[in-house]
Structure formats: C-alpha cells, structure tokens
Design a protein around this motif. Sequence first.
Motif, PDB file in Angstrom:
ATOM      1  N   GLU A   1      -1.444  -6.071  -7.562  1.00 43.39           N
ATOM      2  CA  GLU A   1      -2.285  -4.871  -7.625  1.00 43.39           C
ATOM      3  C   GLU A   1      -2.933  -4.524  -6.286  1.00 43.39           C
ATOM      4  O   GLU A   1      -3.747  -3.606  -6.220  1.00 43.39           O
ATOM      5  CB  GLU A   1      -3.373  -5.072  -8.691  1.00 43.39           C
ATOM      6  N   HIS A   2      -2.594  -5.252  -5.235  1.00 44.26           N
ATOM      7  CA  HIS A   2      -3.256  -5.063  -3.941  1.00 44.26           C
ATOM      8  C   HIS A   2      -3.200  -3.609  -3.474  1.00 44.26           C
ATOM      9  O   HIS A   2      -4.223  -2.999  -3.161  1.00 44.26           O
ATOM     10  CB  HIS A   2      -2.597  -5.972  -2.894  1.00 44.26           C
TER      11      HIS A   2
ATOM     12  N   ILE B   1       0.839  -1.196   0.000  1.00 49.19           N
ATOM     13  CA  ILE B   1       0.000   0.000   0.000  1.00 49.19           C
ATOM     14  C   ILE B   1       0.876   1.248   0.000  1.00 49.19           C
ATOM     15  O   ILE B   1       0.610   2.217  -0.718  1.00 49.19           O
ATOM     16  CB  ILE B   1      -0.958  -0.017   1.208  1.00 49.19           C
ATOM     17  N   ILE B   2       1.934   1.231   0.812  1.00 44.51           N
ATOM     18  CA  ILE B   2       2.838   2.385   0.872  1.00 44.51           C
ATOM     19  C   ILE B   2       3.508   2.607  -0.477  1.00 44.51           C
ATOM     20  O   ILE B   2       3.618   3.749  -0.952  1.00 44.51           O
ATOM     21  CB  ILE B   2       3.899   2.190   1.975  1.00 44.51           C
ATOM     22  N   GLN B   3       3.969   1.541  -1.098  1.00 44.67           N
ATOM     23  CA  GLN B   3       4.597   1.688  -2.411  1.00 44.67           C
ATOM     24  C   GLN B   3       3.640   2.333  -3.400  1.00 44.67           C
ATOM     25  O   GLN B   3       4.026   3.220  -4.175  1.00 44.67           O
ATOM     26  CB  GLN B   3       5.047   0.320  -2.931  1.00 44.67           C
TER      27      GLN B   3
ATOM     28  N   ALA C   1       1.504 -16.070 -10.269  1.00 46.25           N
ATOM     29  CA  ALA C   1       2.265 -14.882 -10.658  1.00 46.25           C
ATOM     30  C   ALA C   1       3.368 -14.635  -9.634  1.00 46.25           C
ATOM     31  O   ALA C   1       3.378 -15.217  -8.539  1.00 46.25           O
ATOM     32  CB  ALA C   1       1.339 -13.676 -10.747  1.00 46.25           C
ATOM     33  N   SER C   2       4.287 -13.740  -9.968  1.00 45.54           N
ATOM     34  CA  SER C   2       5.455 -13.525  -9.106  1.00 45.54           C
ATOM     35  C   SER C   2       5.087 -13.033  -7.715  1.00 45.54           C
ATOM     36  O   SER C   2       5.802 -13.300  -6.750  1.00 45.54           O
ATOM     37  CB  SER C   2       6.419 -12.529  -9.773  1.00 45.54           C
ATOM     38  N   PHE C   3       3.937 -12.326  -7.577  1.00 42.35           N
ATOM     39  CA  PHE C   3       3.563 -11.845  -6.246  1.00 42.35           C
ATOM     40  C   PHE C   3       3.071 -12.983  -5.347  1.00 42.35           C
ATOM     41  O   PHE C   3       2.880 -12.789  -4.151  1.00 42.35           O
ATOM     42  CB  PHE C   3       2.520 -10.716  -6.309  1.00 42.35           C
ATOM     43  N   ASN C   4       2.862 -14.185  -5.922  1.00 44.02           N
ATOM     44  CA  ASN C   4       2.571 -15.380  -5.126  1.00 44.02           C
ATOM     45  C   ASN C   4       3.586 -16.484  -5.415  1.00 44.02           C
ATOM     46  O   ASN C   4       3.282 -17.675  -5.306  1.00 44.02           O
ATOM     47  CB  ASN C   4       1.152 -15.895  -5.427  1.00 44.02           C
ATOM     48  N   ALA C   5       4.792 -16.087  -5.774  1.00 43.60           N
ATOM     49  CA  ALA C   5       5.812 -17.051  -6.182  1.00 43.60           C
ATOM     50  C   ALA C   5       6.076 -18.089  -5.092  1.00 43.60           C
ATOM     51  O   ALA C   5       6.080 -17.770  -3.903  1.00 43.60           O
ATOM     52  CB  ALA C   5       7.102 -16.314  -6.531  1.00 43.60           C
ATOM     53  N   ASN C   6       6.266 -19.340  -5.531  1.00 45.58           N
ATOM     54  CA  ASN C   6       6.618 -20.451  -4.639  1.00 45.58           C
ATOM     55  C   ASN C   6       5.533 -20.774  -3.610  1.00 45.58           C
ATOM     56  O   ASN C   6       5.809 -21.428  -2.615  1.00 45.58           O
ATOM     57  CB  ASN C   6       7.938 -20.159  -3.905  1.00 45.58           C
ATOM     58  N   ASP C   7       4.327 -20.314  -3.865  1.00 48.42           N
ATOM     59  CA  ASP C   7       3.218 -20.557  -2.945  1.00 48.42           C
ATOM     60  C   ASP C   7       2.327 -21.654  -3.528  1.00 48.42           C
ATOM     61  O   ASP C   7       1.484 -21.395  -4.395  1.00 48.42           O
ATOM     62  CB  ASP C   7       2.437 -19.261  -2.730  1.00 48.42           C
TER      63      ASP C   7
ATOM     64  N   CYS D   1     -12.460  -5.809  -2.310  1.00 48.06           N
ATOM     65  CA  CYS D   1     -11.649  -7.017  -2.196  1.00 48.06           C
ATOM     66  C   CYS D   1     -10.699  -7.062  -3.383  1.00 48.06           C
ATOM     67  O   CYS D   1     -11.107  -6.782  -4.525  1.00 48.06           O
ATOM     68  CB  CYS D   1     -12.548  -8.253  -2.192  1.00 48.06           C
ATOM     69  N   ASP D   2      -9.457  -7.417  -3.125  1.00 49.27           N
ATOM     70  CA  ASP D   2      -8.479  -7.452  -4.219  1.00 49.27           C
ATOM     71  C   ASP D   2      -8.462  -8.785  -4.949  1.00 49.27           C
ATOM     72  O   ASP D   2      -7.643  -8.991  -5.846  1.00 49.27           O
ATOM     73  CB  ASP D   2      -7.080  -7.130  -3.691  1.00 49.27           C
TER      74      ASP D   2
END
Length: 442
Positions: A318-319, A21-23, A234-240, A172-173
């Motif tokens: 995109e959160h 969010i800060i970013q 996607a990379s924002f959930n990488a290795n999950d 909701c994201d």
Amino acid sequence: MNENAVKVTIAGGGASHTPGIIQALLESQAKFPVAEIRLYDIDEQKNDDMYVIIKGMLKAFKLENIKLIQTTDPEEGFKQVDFVFSQIRVGDLAMREKDEKIPLKYGLVGQETCGAGGFAYGLRSIKGLLEIVEYVQEYAPDAWILNYTNPESLIAEAVRRKFPHAKMLNACDMTISIEETICRNFGYDRKNWIAQYYGLNHFGWYTSIYDKSLKREVMPEIIEKLQKQPMKVASFNANDQSWQNAWNMLSENLRLFPDYLPNNYLEYYLFPDVVVKSSDSNYTRANYVLDTRVKENHQLAEELRAGQRADFDFDFGEHGNYIVDMAASILNDSHERFMLILPNTGSISNLRHDAVVEVPAYVGRIGAEPVALKEPINNFHKGLMEAQDAAEKLLVDAYFEHSYQKALQAFTLNLAVPSADKAKQVLDALIVANKNYWPKLH
C-alpha cells in the motif's frame, strides 16, 4: 491548481519505491488526473534508471500522454507543480549502512530510523528536507508537500519550527504495512477498517480496529492470533528475513504487553539487547537493499534500454496508494482518514501540546483535521512517549543551535541507548562519519 491536469514532482525520484508510487498514480487517474510527473534527484544515474522504468510503465499502461521529466535542477523540478511527494535519502544507502553498523560496534541498536542510527539519519534528513521546502516555497508556493522522508517526527518538528505555515503533511506507511500484512495473513480487508491509533512515528499502539463489513471490533482476535503464532511476511516483503524477524518480535511484544497492538518498531526501544544480539554487524539491512531492490531496478532499466522487457508485475503493498490517496483527498476535498504525524494540538489530552504525534486525521483541501482521543493515554505509554519526544526535540535543538551538548543529551535520552557513556561514544563516532552532512556541533 488545475484539478483536471495535476502536476506532481517526486523528490528523490531515483528511489527504489518510485515505481510503486507511479503505479498508484496511473491506477488513480479517475480521482487524481495527473498530467505531468517530474523525477527530481541529485543522483543523476539513479534518476535516469528510474526515468527509463517509468517510461516503460507509461507505455504499458497506455498513458504515454502523461508528460515525464527527469531533472537535477530545482527550478525545473518544482516550478508551478501542484504536489510534491518527498522520499529523499540524504547520503543514500552508503550513509544508511554507517547508521546501522556504527552503533552496533558499541553494542547499540543499528537501525535507520530508530536509536542512534535514526538520530544520525535525522540530522542529515533535516537539512535535506528543509532545502526541499525552500525550493517549493520559491518555485511553487501553493503546492502541497506530502512527505515520506524519514525520520518523520524529527522532520515534522524541524519544518514546523522553520516553516510554520508550509502546506505539508507527514505520513508513514508503516501502520498500513502492518494492517496490510495482518489482512493478508488472516483474511481481513483493511479498506473496511476504522483504526484507532496513537504514538510517535515508528512508536505507537492500536487501541481499536473496527471492521465495518463484520460490524464488530476485531483487534482482540487479531492479538490472540498473533500471540499464538507470528504472521508471515506478505508478498511485498517476500524472502526478506529481516521482516519475518520483525513479525516474530511483534508477537513476543504482545505476549508481554497484550492490551494493545504495537507498532513493530517498538522492538528497538523495548528489546534493544535482543535486537543487538540477533544483528549481523557485517551485513545489515542497507546491504540487503543494495543487493536486492537497487540491483533489480538497475537491471530492469538496462533490460528496458535494450528492448528486452515489456512487462511490469509489481506488488508494492500500500506504500504508493497511501500517498496518492492522500493527494486525491486534498484535491477532491473528500476528507478521507489517514494516520499522520503532526503537532499534538489536543489529540492526546495528557501529552504536551507541541509533541509530534502520529494519530488518525481527516484530510481535505485545507489539510489535516486530527482526531481527538476520547480518553487520556495510560502512564506506561505516556512515559515512553514523553521521554522519546523530549529526545527528539533536543536533537532538533542541536541541529538549529549547532549544540554538541544538546546532541549528547538527545542521544542519552533516546530509549534505545542505555547510558550516557555509550551515547557519547556513538555520537562522537557518528560526527566523524557525518562530517559532510551534519551541522558543525560545538
């Protein structure tokens, strides 16, 4: 509201999603000129870690002129702010772990926002979010509350009942995460999309996705791609792996019901037996988050305190952008389009008017203007939604009336719970686990 120097409070400032969010705030200064950021959290240690991280981000972005405050005091946190971004987690991850593991003991879905665990979380979240709204009403009555706190349908219903005139949007994201993951897999750009969607929170379907750059409807080809092969995380959930499992189940859903693109969370309601069978009751999503994001944030804060870290290479998806874009649309009265959770005041013509639905809406200075669907929804979706919406309303009744009977009815009607016997067993176990958080039911 000073449109050239906005003050923002993040309620739940110590949460692991705060850097995203800060970013987004720091990258959106042209359209959303934030002058002050307040981190409000009752967990002083996590809030302090996040304060150190955000201080480092401000330095890296050369925006140290932005005032940063950390606090556990409601007056200092909320007084005269313009926007409140709420992402609180009542009971933190320790209670999330119980939400996930207790239902699994009874052969039920163990998930933080769906099924019995989601209802347990909901009864805790209602109290916490109503408290936040009370603080805002007292210290910043003109502020907008943009809520990410789950479970959102329950939150929205409870706030509507107690504070019908609160300036609050529930978003909701998950829909944008679905869209972003599709785009990263198949080469689309969601900024070119006009999506038609309806449902409840974590419980809905896309009926159309029009791509402005391609000048055509793209949902049928996306469904065809997903039927052939699940998309990759996607990379924002990488290795999950849990997210990869979710995308695998999304494709399975589409093989049975190919006419609409579903929200991936529908797996918990349509395939609860499959989900339970594949779940590890000893190591759930809460354990994974504790072992990854929570530890990583604390380690980053320690490195920053020791002067060992100066770079910030984050991919949050995109959160953060979503909630900041929403705030900017209010500030600038730009009427951008978002998926929002709000009362059904005509958006879905053949659904009860007070259902809390998730539909597209345009957002401006006076709030949300929801889009009305051109046609009634089909009986399959309508039946699913009516049952789940009734269960959620019963649970909110149980909260305000302190009614065990209403809670039992709610758990029984929840589509992820197969019988009244199971509903009673898990409800009684969750009452014990949540004795410090839930209202006393009688």
